[in-house]
Design an enzyme around this catalytic site. Structure first.
Site, PDB file in Angstrom:
ATOM      1  N   TYR A 111     -14.573   5.336  -3.440  1.00 37.47           N
ATOM      2  CA  TYR A 111     -14.444   5.273  -1.980  1.00 37.47           C
ATOM      3  C   TYR A 111     -14.867   6.585  -1.322  1.00 37.47           C
ATOM      4  O   TYR A 111     -15.273   6.590  -0.163  1.00 37.47           O
ATOM      5  CB  TYR A 111     -12.986   4.990  -1.585  1.00 37.47           C
TER       6      TYR A 111
ATOM      7  N   LYS B 159     -12.117   0.942 -16.777  1.00 39.79           N
ATOM      8  CA  LYS B 159     -13.202   0.393 -17.589  1.00 39.79           C
ATOM      9  C   LYS B 159     -13.684   1.503 -18.523  1.00 39.79           C
ATOM     10  O   LYS B 159     -14.816   1.997 -18.405  1.00 39.79           O
ATOM     11  CB  LYS B 159     -14.339  -0.113 -16.682  1.00 39.79           C
TER      12      LYS B 159
ATOM     13  N   ASP C  38     -11.262  -5.766 -16.133  1.00 41.53           N
ATOM     14  CA  ASP C  38     -11.677  -7.178 -16.098  1.00 41.53           C
ATOM     15  C   ASP C  38     -10.690  -8.050 -16.890  1.00 41.53           C
ATOM     16  O   ASP C  38     -10.275  -9.118 -16.429  1.00 41.53           O
ATOM     17  CB  ASP C  38     -13.133  -7.350 -16.603  1.00 41.53           C
TER      18      ASP C  38
ATOM     19  N   ASP D 187      -8.027  -2.061  -5.228  1.00 44.70           N
ATOM     20  CA  ASP D 187      -8.330  -2.872  -4.045  1.00 44.70           C
ATOM     21  C   ASP D 187      -8.483  -4.335  -4.449  1.00 44.70           C
ATOM     22  O   ASP D 187      -7.903  -5.240  -3.838  1.00 44.70           O
ATOM     23  CB  ASP D 187      -9.621  -2.348  -3.402  1.00 44.70           C
TER      24      ASP D 187
ATOM     25  N   ASP E  21      -5.522  -7.657  -4.239  1.00 43.62           N
ATOM     26  CA  ASP E  21      -5.758  -8.893  -3.482  1.00 43.62           C
ATOM     27  C   ASP E  21      -5.494 -10.110  -4.364  1.00 43.62           C
ATOM     28  O   ASP E  21      -4.914 -11.104  -3.922  1.00 43.62           O
ATOM     29  CB  ASP E  21      -7.203  -8.955  -2.958  1.00 43.62           C
TER      30      ASP E  21
HETATM   31  C1  IPM Z   1      -7.278  -2.480   1.785  1.00 45.22           C
HETATM   32  C2  IPM Z   1      -8.499  -2.788   2.593  1.00 45.22           C
HETATM   33  C3  IPM Z   1      -9.226  -1.478   2.890  1.00 45.22           C
HETATM   34  C4  IPM Z   1      -9.719  -0.930   1.589  1.00 45.22           C
HETATM   35  C5  IPM Z   1     -10.329  -1.567   3.947  1.00 45.22           C
HETATM   36  C6  IPM Z   1      -9.854  -2.182   5.234  1.00 45.22           C
HETATM   37  C7  IPM Z   1     -10.955  -0.226   4.196  1.00 45.22           C
HETATM   38  O1  IPM Z   1      -9.305  -3.713   1.937  1.00 45.22           O
HETATM   39  O2  IPM Z   1      -6.453  -1.678   2.250  1.00 45.22           O
HETATM   40  O3  IPM Z   1      -7.129  -3.035   0.707  1.00 45.22           O
HETATM   41  O4  IPM Z   1     -10.779  -1.323   1.092  1.00 45.22           O
HETATM   42  O5  IPM Z   1      -9.032  -0.068   1.034  1.00 45.22           O
HETATM   43 MG    MG Z   2      -8.423  -4.529   0.189  1.00 40.96          MG
END
Ligand code: IPM
Ligand code: MG
Length: 370
Positions: free
Chosen positions: A142, A193, A226, A250, A254
């Site tokens: 990032y 990884k 993975d 990230d 999710d």
């Molecule tokens: C998260 C989001 C952020 C990230 C974005 C909005 C910059 O996806 O907090 O998970 O990628 O970190």
């Molecule tokens: Mg995210």
């Protein structure tokens, strides 16, 4: 108990809608408990861009550095998609994380009993699920340099990002994960990884080093990210704490979030090192994002943002009893079938609006306080 300061950055999309409900909850705590919080409000993301031409104004950053904790709603909306990278709404959030050095991002994925049917997995795989993902938040791909888009001699465009981690960055987030594990089920799984990336090899070695030197009593395992993703959907209950880098975190968070049924339920905390007052720099935000498709319709689930405030009670104010009370209030509301549209399956009742959901949670707080 001292009075704490909070900076509220509602941001874009459904951010302001869910934050309105958190304000009600904070007012309830101020009236009914020892928790006293003074709120300041400001802009972030697209809302800040519209007013100041930047997703995070210097004066907002200054306030963020001086407050006890930050509550953030969400950033981003389709109308900003064409903006240059440096001024996109998301940059406001990334700058806050970086400038405040909020390196440990805690993303719990917990499945409330009342919602076990909402997961895309079978109930037996997720009932009672309680995972904590610790994502490194201020380094890795990032932020690594060099980055950018260039053109080579033949006119090919080249997109470049750099994955980069130092010993210090890995060790401090590993410590955060081990500390959390000690208060939970004493089990950490580290994901990278290492089979293809040198930064992954370093990650694995450094996490192992912190373990051997400082936390030999905690169980540690390593997994390629993975395979970790596969195991998360195959048998998620095998995990307690997962520690991983910024990008894998990230993605994996999710996936873990959706195991629980709805993104609308999941809070997060981003923590830095302790300040002079002894509390860490901290930003609390729901995982769900700005949700442009439902913005302004009263459909947003305020639970994730309210549960983010519960994390603030726990990690910034050290009010674990009050945090547990708020979590229970959310669970009881859901158990009564009071739900926003994201968690609604017919049954003769109607889904409720964001604000009615907030009121119902406060109603449960009133019952619990009796
Ligand atoms: C998260 C989001 C952020 C990230 C974005 C909005 C910059 O996806 O907090 O998970 O990628 O970190
Ligand atoms: Mg995210």
């Amino acid at each position: 108990m001292p009075k704490y300061s909070a900076l509220m950055l509602a941001g874009d999309g459904i951010g302001p809608e869910v934050m309105r409900e958190v304000k009600k909850v904070i007012a309830w705590f101020s009236q009914n408990t020892k928790v006293q919080i003074e709120i300041d409000e400001d802009l972030v993301g697209g809302a800040s861009y519209d007013k100041h031409g930047t997703p995070l104004h210097d004066h907002t950053l200054e306030k963020a550095k001086n407050t006890d904790f930050i509550l953030l709603g969400a950033v981003g909306a389709p109308k900003y998609d064409e903006l240059p990278f440096e001024i996109k709404p998301e940059r406001g959030l990334l700058k806050l994380r970086k400038e405040l050095d909020l390196f440990a991002n805690l993303r719990p994925a917990q499945c409330f009993d009342a919602l076990a049917d909402y997961s895309s997995l079978k109930k037996e795989f997720i009932a009672g699920l309680d995972i904590m993902i610790v994502r490194e938040l201020t380094s890795g791909v990032y932020f690594g340099e060099p980055r950018g888009i260039t053109v080579d001699e033949e006119g090919n465009r080249i997109g470049i990002n750099t994955q980069r981690y130092t010993t210090h960055e890995i060790r401090r987030v590993a410590r955060a994960a081990f500390e959390l594990a000690k208060k939970r089920n004493n089990n950490v799984c580290s994901m990278e990884k290492a089979n293809v990336m040198e930064s992954g090899v370093l990650w694995r070695e450094e996490v192992q080093h912190v373990h051997d030197e400082e936390y030999p009593e905690v169980q540690l395992s390593h997994m390629y990210a993975d395979a970790g993703a596969m195991q998360l959907v195959r048998a998620p209950k095998q995990f307690d704490v997962i520690v991983t880098d910024n990008l894998f975190g990230d993605i994996l968070s999710d996936a873990a979030a959706m195991l629980t049924g709805s993104l609308g339920m999941l809070p997060s905390a981003s923590l830095g090192s302790p300040s002079k007052k002894g509390i860490p720099k901290a930003l609390y935000e729901p995982v769900h994002g700005s949700a442009p498709d439902i913005t302004g319709q009263g459909k947003a689930n305020p639970s994730a943002c309210i549960l983010s405030f519960a994390m603030a009670l726990k990690y910034s104010l050290d009010c674990t009893t009050e945090a547990a009370m708020l979590e229970t209030a959310v669970q009881k509301t859901l158990a009564k079938g009071i739900r926003t549209p994201d968690l609604f399956q017919g049954q003769g009742k109607k889904p409720v609006s964001t604000s009615i959901m907030g009121d119902a949670i406060i109603n449960e707080l009133n019952i619990l306080a009796c």
